[in-house]
Write a protein that holds these residues in place. Structure first.
Motif, PDB file in Angstrom:
ATOM      1  N   ALA A 147      16.780  -5.486  -4.989  1.00 16.94           N
ATOM      2  CA  ALA A 147      16.071  -6.744  -4.737  1.00 16.94           C
ATOM      3  C   ALA A 147      14.830  -6.538  -3.881  1.00 16.94           C
ATOM      4  O   ALA A 147      13.778  -7.125  -4.149  1.00 16.94           O
ATOM      5  CB  ALA A 147      17.014  -7.743  -4.077  1.00 16.94           C
ATOM      6  N   GLU A 148      14.920  -5.694  -2.858  1.00 21.19           N
ATOM      7  CA  GLU A 148      13.766  -5.517  -1.978  1.00 21.19           C
ATOM      8  C   GLU A 148      12.594  -4.869  -2.722  1.00 21.19           C
ATOM      9  O   GLU A 148      11.429  -5.135  -2.415  1.00 21.19           O
ATOM     10  CB  GLU A 148      14.140  -4.688  -0.747  1.00 21.19           C
ATOM     11  CG  GLU A 148      14.739  -3.334  -1.026  1.00 21.19           C
ATOM     12  CD  GLU A 148      16.263  -3.362  -1.100  1.00 21.19           C
ATOM     13  OE1 GLU A 148      16.861  -2.301  -0.837  1.00 21.19           O
ATOM     14  OE2 GLU A 148      16.815  -4.428  -1.414  1.00 21.19           O
ATOM     15  N   VAL A 149      12.893  -4.030  -3.702  1.00 15.10           N
ATOM     16  CA  VAL A 149      11.828  -3.393  -4.494  1.00 15.10           C
ATOM     17  C   VAL A 149      11.127  -4.434  -5.368  1.00 15.10           C
ATOM     18  O   VAL A 149       9.896  -4.478  -5.452  1.00 15.10           O
ATOM     19  CB  VAL A 149      12.410  -2.259  -5.356  1.00 15.10           C
ATOM     20  CG1 VAL A 149      11.341  -1.688  -6.283  1.00 15.10           C
ATOM     21  CG2 VAL A 149      12.974  -1.155  -4.473  1.00 15.10           C
ATOM     22  N   VAL A 150      11.920  -5.273  -6.039  1.00 15.92           N
ATOM     23  CA  VAL A 150      11.347  -6.310  -6.897  1.00 15.92           C
ATOM     24  C   VAL A 150      10.529  -7.299  -6.073  1.00 15.92           C
ATOM     25  O   VAL A 150       9.405  -7.668  -6.442  1.00 15.92           O
ATOM     26  CB  VAL A 150      12.458  -7.043  -7.670  1.00 15.92           C
ATOM     27  CG1 VAL A 150      11.885  -8.195  -8.489  1.00 15.92           C
ATOM     28  CG2 VAL A 150      13.203  -6.066  -8.587  1.00 15.92           C
TER      29      VAL A 150
ATOM     30  N   LEU B  91       6.611  -8.168  -6.527  1.00 15.26           N
ATOM     31  CA  LEU B  91       6.159  -9.502  -6.908  1.00 15.26           C
ATOM     32  C   LEU B  91       5.241 -10.124  -5.864  1.00 15.26           C
ATOM     33  O   LEU B  91       4.431 -11.001  -6.189  1.00 15.26           O
ATOM     34  CB  LEU B  91       7.370 -10.411  -7.156  1.00 15.26           C
ATOM     35  CG  LEU B  91       8.221 -10.074  -8.390  1.00 15.26           C
ATOM     36  CD1 LEU B  91       9.442 -10.984  -8.445  1.00 15.26           C
ATOM     37  CD2 LEU B  91       7.410 -10.209  -9.671  1.00 15.26           C
ATOM     38  N   ASN B  92       5.361  -9.683  -4.626  1.00 14.22           N
ATOM     39  CA  ASN B  92       4.502 -10.211  -3.565  1.00 14.22           C
ATOM     40  C   ASN B  92       3.167  -9.475  -3.461  1.00 14.22           C
ATOM     41  O   ASN B  92       2.319  -9.837  -2.658  1.00 14.22           O
ATOM     42  CB  ASN B  92       5.223 -10.141  -2.211  1.00 14.22           C
ATOM     43  CG  ASN B  92       6.314 -11.187  -2.097  1.00 14.22           C
ATOM     44  OD1 ASN B  92       6.192 -12.279  -2.640  1.00 14.22           O
ATOM     45  ND2 ASN B  92       7.389 -10.848  -1.391  1.00 14.22           N
ATOM     46  N   ARG B  93       3.012  -8.447  -4.279  1.00 14.94           N
ATOM     47  CA  ARG B  93       1.761  -7.686  -4.274  1.00 14.94           C
ATOM     48  C   ARG B  93       0.781  -8.295  -5.274  1.00 14.94           C
ATOM     49  O   ARG B  93       1.187  -8.762  -6.347  1.00 14.94           O
ATOM     50  CB  ARG B  93       2.039  -6.223  -4.623  1.00 14.94           C
ATOM     51  CG  ARG B  93       0.829  -5.311  -4.482  1.00 14.94           C
ATOM     52  CD  ARG B  93       1.188  -3.894  -4.911  1.00 14.94           C
ATOM     53  NE  ARG B  93       2.270  -3.361  -4.091  1.00 14.94           N
ATOM     54  CZ  ARG B  93       2.097  -2.757  -2.927  1.00 14.94           C
ATOM     55  NH1 ARG B  93       0.880  -2.620  -2.435  1.00 14.94           N
ATOM     56  NH2 ARG B  93       3.134  -2.297  -2.251  1.00 14.94           N
ATOM     57  N   PHE B  94      -0.490  -8.290  -4.943  1.00 14.60           N
ATOM     58  CA  PHE B  94      -1.508  -8.781  -5.865  1.00 14.60           C
ATOM     59  C   PHE B  94      -1.935  -7.633  -6.775  1.00 14.60           C
ATOM     60  O   PHE B  94      -2.492  -6.637  -6.334  1.00 14.60           O
ATOM     61  CB  PHE B  94      -2.718  -9.324  -5.103  1.00 14.60           C
ATOM     62  CG  PHE B  94      -3.827  -9.792  -6.008  1.00 14.60           C
ATOM     63  CD1 PHE B  94      -3.708 -10.988  -6.711  1.00 14.60           C
ATOM     64  CD2 PHE B  94      -4.965  -9.021  -6.180  1.00 14.60           C
ATOM     65  CE1 PHE B  94      -4.722 -11.407  -7.557  1.00 14.60           C
ATOM     66  CE2 PHE B  94      -5.989  -9.435  -7.017  1.00 14.60           C
ATOM     67  CZ  PHE B  94      -5.864 -10.640  -7.715  1.00 14.60           C
TER      68      PHE B  94
ATOM     69  N   ARG C 111       8.270   0.069 -10.520  1.00 16.81           N
ATOM     70  CA  ARG C 111       8.238   1.477 -10.217  1.00 16.81           C
ATOM     71  C   ARG C 111       6.896   1.952  -9.666  1.00 16.81           C
ATOM     72  O   ARG C 111       6.753   3.076  -9.238  1.00 16.81           O
ATOM     73  CB  ARG C 111       8.581   2.289 -11.473  1.00 16.81           C
ATOM     74  CG  ARG C 111      10.076   2.377 -11.795  1.00 16.81           C
ATOM     75  CD  ARG C 111      10.807   3.207 -10.765  1.00 16.81           C
ATOM     76  NE  ARG C 111      12.181   3.471 -11.177  1.00 16.81           N
ATOM     77  CZ  ARG C 111      12.542   4.600 -11.787  1.00 16.81           C
ATOM     78  NH1 ARG C 111      11.650   5.532 -12.070  1.00 16.81           N
ATOM     79  NH2 ARG C 111      13.791   4.777 -12.115  1.00 16.81           N
ATOM     80  N   TRP C 112       5.878   1.098  -9.755  1.00 15.94           N
ATOM     81  CA  TRP C 112       4.545   1.512  -9.389  1.00 15.94           C
ATOM     82  C   TRP C 112       4.225   1.164  -7.946  1.00 15.94           C
ATOM     83  O   TRP C 112       4.684   0.169  -7.404  1.00 15.94           O
ATOM     84  CB  TRP C 112       3.507   0.858 -10.306  1.00 15.94           C
ATOM     85  CG  TRP C 112       3.577   1.356 -11.709  1.00 15.94           C
ATOM     86  CD1 TRP C 112       4.267   0.777 -12.741  1.00 15.94           C
ATOM     87  CD2 TRP C 112       2.960   2.511 -12.246  1.00 15.94           C
ATOM     88  NE1 TRP C 112       4.101   1.523 -13.876  1.00 15.94           N
ATOM     89  CE2 TRP C 112       3.314   2.593 -13.607  1.00 15.94           C
ATOM     90  CE3 TRP C 112       2.124   3.487 -11.698  1.00 15.94           C
ATOM     91  CZ2 TRP C 112       2.865   3.593 -14.429  1.00 15.94           C
ATOM     92  CZ3 TRP C 112       1.676   4.504 -12.538  1.00 15.94           C
ATOM     93  CH2 TRP C 112       2.052   4.546 -13.877  1.00 15.94           C
TER      94      TRP C 112
END
Length: 382
Positions: free
Chosen positions: A305-308, A312-315, A377-378
């Motif tokens: 969850a922390e990875v997702v 998702l919070n990254r632009f 993964r990126w």
């Protein structure tokens, strides 16, 4: 596809991880994860078969927050490929005291799995993987052993003997023992497995492009695992990363009738199993998934969850330089794939409206390829 009625034999988690590869990430027990039903579908079907019809309710939930309630490390009885069976419990976001997390039907209780990182040096497993050459996979031939494997996995040879030779006893993923004759000979001299190797190749239906993983634990016991190559319609056997970076396109050509299993890399899980899992997940009910890991960015449909949430919070924007760690083919180290984001968007119409699955188009610098990938993964290179 895992056997339906056969009794499943658990695999030692450290042996399982060595066979799967160090880049494969399996969430730990009780950890928070997101389930991507769209990614689950991709492990079930080849491009020539349509996806099953899911309800509108299931399609409206492209990612679902869950807890890992149970984990089993297993191996396919036909292909020797490792896989895991996960029991997931959707998290009820409307209730902080969700009773779902306590779900464990007594009829489906599984043996406890050691937590990640728990163990001692006595549990350490040293692996070495090699992709088979045509000579290695030739019926009646031998296996050319890399020097590092001979030195780090096999017992020491007596180099004063002429020729230096020994008999190795190696255990496969199902607990069966195999004996190989290890000899050091030739001009220039090299390590070879001779007697016993052809029998293993024929029994396991190995071909050029498949990989074998030799392992040794701290007690000196040796093990051997298998990773299957993916075969495509234009013939030949290709290593795993060719499919993962999109280097081959077209319909898969498989020899199911000859080998008894598919090499397409998909179709191991039945459509009915995926449909049931996706529908139960959408309804907030505990569900079970079978996951065949392949190092790469298309296969992770259960992600921490922390990875997702971080992704998702990254632009994400076109032109952003990105990189991703990948395991080398011999599992000896990690390497980096680099690329440039060509586009970043989620669909605003269609079946999976709003789904972040494969939301990035990345132009791979090393191969001049444009591929759709899952964003989790990126990482950016800034």
């Amino acid at each position: 596809m895992p056997p339906q009625n056969a009794e499943l034999r658990p695999v030692n988690p450290r042996i399982w991880r060595a066979c799967a590869g160090s880049s494969v990430q399996i969430p730990t027990l009780n950890s928070r994860v997101y389930y991507f039903p769209q990614g689950h579908l991709e492990q079930s079907f080849s491009p020539t078969f349509p996806h099953p019809l899911l309800s509108n309710h299931a399609l409206s939930k492209p990612l679902i927050l869950c807890r890992i309630s149970a984990v089993q490390f297993l191996a396919d009885s036909v292909t020797d490929e490792v896989y895991t069976k996960l029991l997931l419990v959707p998290v009820d976001l409307s209730s902080s005291n969700s009773t779902a997390l306590g779900f464990l039907d007594s009829s489906r209780t599984w043996p406890p799995v050691p937590r990640e990182g728990v163990g001692t040096e006595d549990d350490k497993v040293v692996p070495f993987a090699k992709i088979l050459t045509p000579s290695d996979a030739n019926n009646g031939g031998g296996f050319s052993v890399p020097r590092f494997c001979a030195d780090s996995i096999f017992p020491p040879l007596n180099y004063h003997a002429e020729p230096p030779v020994q008999t190795l006893t190696v255990t496969d993923i199902h607990g069966s023992s195999w004996q190989f004759r290890h000899i050091y000979r030739g001009t220039p001299r090299r390590h070879l497995l001779t007697t016993g190797w052809s029998k293993f190749v024929n029994h396991k239906k190995l071909v050029a492009g498949d990989s074998v993983v030799f392992m040794r634990n701290s007690g000196g016991e040796m093990f051997i695992g298998v990773r299957r190559a993916v075969r495509f319609n234009k013939g030949g056997d290709y290593t795993r990363w060719r499919e993962q970076i999109g280097g081959i396109t077209g319909d898969f050509k498989v020899k199911v009738k000859e080998e008894g299993f598919s090499r397409s890399g998909r179709g191991r899980v039945s459509p009915e199993a995926v449909t049931e899992a996706a529908e139960r997940a959408a309804q907030g009910l505990p569900f079970e998934v079978v996951y065949y890991p392949r190092p790469g960015w298309y296969s992770d449909f259960v992600v921490k969850a922390e990875v997702v949430e971080a992704a998702l919070n990254r632009f994400w924007a076109a032109g952003m330089r990105v990189k991703m760690a990948m395991e080398t083919e011999d599992s000896s180290r990690m390497t980096w794939f680099q690329g440039t984001v060509a586009a970043a968007s989620v669909p605003d119409c269609g079946s999976w409206r709003g789904s972040p699955w494969r939301m990035l188009q990345v132009c791979m610098c090393m191969a001049f390829l444009l591929v759709y990938v899952c964003l989790v993964r990126w990482s950016d290179m800034i």
